[in-house]
Design a protein around this motif. Structure first.
Motif, PDB file in Angstrom:
ATOM      1  N   ALA A 209       0.824  -1.211   0.000  1.00  0.00           N
ATOM      2  CA  ALA A 209       0.000   0.000   0.000  1.00  0.00           C
ATOM      3  C   ALA A 209       0.857   1.259   0.000  1.00  0.00           C
ATOM      4  N   SER A 210       2.017   1.193   0.649  1.00  0.00           N
ATOM      5  CA  SER A 210       2.901   2.361   0.731  1.00  0.00           C
ATOM      6  C   SER A 210       3.557   2.704  -0.604  1.00  0.00           C
ATOM      7  N   LEU A 211       3.502   1.792  -1.562  1.00  0.00           N
ATOM      8  CA  LEU A 211       4.085   2.079  -2.867  1.00  0.00           C
ATOM      9  C   LEU A 211       3.403   3.264  -3.549  1.00  0.00           C
ATOM     10  N   SER A 212       2.160   3.520  -3.179  1.00  0.00           N
ATOM     11  CA  SER A 212       1.468   4.672  -3.769  1.00  0.00           C
ATOM     12  C   SER A 212       2.154   5.977  -3.386  1.00  0.00           C
ATOM     13  N   ALA A 213       2.707   6.040  -2.173  1.00  0.00           N
ATOM     14  CA  ALA A 213       3.437   7.249  -1.762  1.00  0.00           C
ATOM     15  C   ALA A 213       4.705   7.420  -2.579  1.00  0.00           C
ATOM     16  N   LEU A 214       5.366   6.310  -2.920  1.00  0.00           N
ATOM     17  CA  LEU A 214       6.523   6.400  -3.801  1.00  0.00           C
ATOM     18  C   LEU A 214       6.118   6.895  -5.183  1.00  0.00           C
ATOM     19  N   ALA A 215       5.012   6.353  -5.697  1.00  0.00           N
ATOM     20  CA  ALA A 215       4.563   6.749  -7.024  1.00  0.00           C
ATOM     21  C   ALA A 215       4.232   8.238  -7.083  1.00  0.00           C
ATOM     22  N   GLU A 216       3.735   8.788  -6.001  1.00  0.00           N
ATOM     23  CA  GLU A 216       3.373  10.209  -5.970  1.00  0.00           C
ATOM     24  C   GLU A 216       4.573  11.131  -6.153  1.00  0.00           C
ATOM     25  N   THR A 217       5.778  10.626  -5.920  1.00  0.00           N
ATOM     26  CA  THR A 217       6.966  11.460  -6.136  1.00  0.00           C
ATOM     27  C   THR A 217       7.199  11.709  -7.621  1.00  0.00           C
ATOM     28  N   ALA A 218       6.708  10.818  -8.475  1.00  0.00           N
ATOM     29  CA  ALA A 218       6.885  10.913  -9.932  1.00  0.00           C
ATOM     30  C   ALA A 218       8.363  10.979 -10.323  1.00  0.00           C
ATOM     31  N   ALA A 219       9.229  10.414  -9.506  1.00  0.00           N
ATOM     32  CA  ALA A 219      10.671  10.478  -9.761  1.00  0.00           C
ATOM     33  C   ALA A 219      11.049   9.635 -10.966  1.00  0.00           C
ATOM     34  N   GLY A 220      12.041  10.087 -11.705  1.00  0.00           N
ATOM     35  CA  GLY A 220      12.537   9.340 -12.850  1.00  0.00           C
ATOM     36  C   GLY A 220      13.503   8.244 -12.466  1.00  0.00           C
ATOM     37  N   THR A 221      14.210   8.428 -11.345  1.00  0.00           N
ATOM     38  CA  THR A 221      15.213   7.466 -10.881  1.00  0.00           C
ATOM     39  C   THR A 221      14.844   6.967  -9.493  1.00  0.00           C
ATOM     40  N   VAL A 222      14.937   5.655  -9.304  1.00  0.00           N
ATOM     41  CA  VAL A 222      14.684   5.027  -8.003  1.00  0.00           C
ATOM     42  C   VAL A 222      15.982   4.366  -7.548  1.00  0.00           C
ATOM     43  N   LEU A 223      16.430   4.734  -6.354  1.00  0.00           N
ATOM     44  CA  LEU A 223      17.662   4.175  -5.795  1.00  0.00           C
ATOM     45  C   LEU A 223      17.286   3.304  -4.590  1.00  0.00           C
ATOM     46  N   PRO A 224      17.313   1.983  -4.764  1.00  0.00           N
ATOM     47  CA  PRO A 224      16.835   1.080  -3.712  1.00  0.00           C
ATOM     48  C   PRO A 224      17.896   0.751  -2.673  1.00  0.00           C
ATOM     49  N   GLY A 225      17.433   0.173  -1.579  1.00  0.00           N
ATOM     50  CA  GLY A 225      18.345  -0.260  -0.522  1.00  0.00           C
ATOM     51  C   GLY A 225      19.120  -1.504  -0.887  1.00  0.00           C
ATOM     52  N   HIS A 226      18.582  -2.313  -1.799  1.00  0.00           N
ATOM     53  CA  HIS A 226      19.254  -3.521  -2.288  1.00  0.00           C
ATOM     54  C   HIS A 226      19.014  -3.609  -3.789  1.00  0.00           C
ATOM     55  N   GLY A 227      20.061  -3.911  -4.532  1.00  0.00           N
ATOM     56  CA  GLY A 227      19.913  -4.086  -5.963  1.00  0.00           C
ATOM     57  C   GLY A 227      20.306  -2.868  -6.772  1.00  0.00           C
ATOM     58  N   GLU A 228      20.164  -2.986  -8.074  1.00  0.00           N
ATOM     59  CA  GLU A 228      20.606  -1.959  -9.004  1.00  0.00           C
ATOM     60  C   GLU A 228      19.634  -0.779  -9.048  1.00  0.00           C
ATOM     61  N   PRO A 229      20.153   0.403  -9.340  1.00  0.00           N
ATOM     62  CA  PRO A 229      19.258   1.549  -9.542  1.00  0.00           C
ATOM     63  C   PRO A 229      18.272   1.273 -10.677  1.00  0.00           C
ATOM     64  N   TRP A 230      17.118   1.946 -10.578  1.00  0.00           N
ATOM     65  CA  TRP A 230      16.055   1.799 -11.573  1.00  0.00           C
ATOM     66  C   TRP A 230      15.869   3.157 -12.245  1.00  0.00           C
ATOM     67  N   PHE A 231      16.119   3.187 -13.557  1.00  0.00           N
ATOM     68  CA  PHE A 231      16.112   4.452 -14.285  1.00  0.00           C
ATOM     69  C   PHE A 231      14.885   4.640 -15.172  1.00  0.00           C
ATOM     70  N   ASP A 232      13.917   3.744 -15.079  1.00  0.00           N
ATOM     71  CA  ASP A 232      12.743   3.794 -15.952  1.00  0.00           C
ATOM     72  C   ASP A 232      11.524   4.406 -15.284  1.00  0.00           C
ATOM     73  N   GLY A 233      11.742   5.173 -14.230  1.00  0.00           N
ATOM     74  CA  GLY A 233      10.644   5.884 -13.585  1.00  0.00           C
ATOM     75  C   GLY A 233      10.010   5.103 -12.464  1.00  0.00           C
ATOM     76  N   VAL A 234       9.606   5.825 -11.437  1.00  0.00           N
ATOM     77  CA  VAL A 234       9.035   5.167 -10.265  1.00  0.00           C
ATOM     78  C   VAL A 234       7.689   4.516 -10.582  1.00  0.00           C
ATOM     79  N   ASP A 235       6.928   5.072 -11.526  1.00  0.00           N
ATOM     80  CA  ASP A 235       5.633   4.475 -11.861  1.00  0.00           C
ATOM     81  C   ASP A 235       5.793   3.045 -12.348  1.00  0.00           C
ATOM     82  N   SER A 236       6.761   2.818 -13.232  1.00  0.00           N
ATOM     83  CA  SER A 236       6.943   1.463 -13.753  1.00  0.00           C
ATOM     84  C   SER A 236       7.480   0.531 -12.670  1.00  0.00           C
ATOM     85  N   ALA A 237       8.329   1.053 -11.796  1.00  0.00           N
ATOM     86  CA  ALA A 237       8.852   0.227 -10.703  1.00  0.00           C
ATOM     87  C   ALA A 237       7.727  -0.198  -9.766  1.00  0.00           C
ATOM     88  N   VAL A 238       6.860   0.747  -9.420  1.00  0.00           N
ATOM     89  CA  VAL A 238       5.731   0.434  -8.531  1.00  0.00           C
ATOM     90  C   VAL A 238       4.785  -0.558  -9.195  1.00  0.00           C
TER      91      VAL A 238
END
Length: 247
Positions: A209-238
């Motif tokens: 449920a908390s992923l919606s708060a991440l999506a609201e940032t509309a960020a282009g880059t997601v930097l996670p605590g584990h794993g590779e950075p995600w450069f395809d936008g937070v919407d697609s990651a969520v």
């Protein structure tokens, strides 16, 4: 491993499958999460690589206080004399980083996912079993813009822990997601965006449920605590994390 500028002025240290980030601006450096006890020397090396020193570190900010993110915080706090910021609901865990109750019994996961033993072994070698917490953290509230280099905004994303917060850097089009969304699950070895397994998550339904708060940032880059950075936008990651569901 050290990567410069995974986002503008944001550098990634990966040690024992945990990510630590250095956020730079003209006022200095913010260290986001601290990995394990053995990560400390890697942080010092990374500071040197970007032409900085521990004197430039103005603050440490914890996305959450599990042992694999708070592992070097006590030492850095005492040696460098810098504040360690944590959401007020993480302060108890920061002082006692093993006192949390996961949703599922973690000891069963290596039998279901034997490849995880390599990851867990590297974490153990980095000091996962010997983390000391700290009780004198500086609290922040939900939604606060922190007065530290980079000026991140705390995005409340509970579920993995009760006080988990991602850090939004709007001027850099980036969100540091911590363990609210990862691209490597240490307990299952699954890659791609998802929430962490119940072996380390308090409430998977809340985490999703908390992923919606991440999506609201509309960020282009997601930097996670584990794993590779995600450069395809937070919407697609969520979207992918929601499809993957809990594990």
């Amino acid at each position: 491993m050290f990567e410069r500028n995974v986002a503008d002025g944001v550098h990634r240290i990966e040690h024992a499958h945990v990510n630590v980030y250095l956020v730079e601006d003209d006022d200095g450096v913010t260290l986001v999460d601290t990995g394990f006890p053995a990560t400390f020397s890697h942080i010092e090396s990374a500071l040197r690589e970007i032409g900085r020193s521990p004197r430039d570190v103005r603050a440490i900010v914890l996305t959450h206080a599990h042992f694999d993110h708070v592992g070097s915080a006590r030492r850095a706090h005492r040696v460098w004399q810098v504040p360690v910021w944590a959401h007020r609901r993480e302060q108890y865990l920061a002082a006692h980083p093993y006192r949390y109750k996961p949703e599922r019994a973690r000891l069963l996961y290596p039998f279901r996912y034997p490849k995880s033993l390599l990851i867990l072994g590297r974490m153990t070698a980095a000091g996962a079993l010997g983390v000391r917490g700290l009780s004198d953290t500086t609290p922040f509230e939900t939604g606060a813009r922190l007065d530290v280099p980079g000026g991140p905004r705390a995005v409340f994303t509970p579920g993995h822990t009760f006080g988990h917060c991602a850090l939004h850097l709007p001027d850099r089009n980036t969100v540091i997601s911590g363990d609210a969304l990862v691209t490597l699950d240490p307990y299952t070895c699954k890659t791609g965006p998802h929430v962490v397994a119940g072996a380390a998550t308090t409430d998977s339904a809340q985490a999703l449920a908390s992923l919606s708060a991440l999506a609201e940032t509309a960020a282009g880059t997601v930097l996670p605590g584990h794993g590779e950075p995600w450069f395809d936008g937070v919407d697609s990651a969520v979207e992918q994390a929601l499809l993957a569901g809990p594990s």
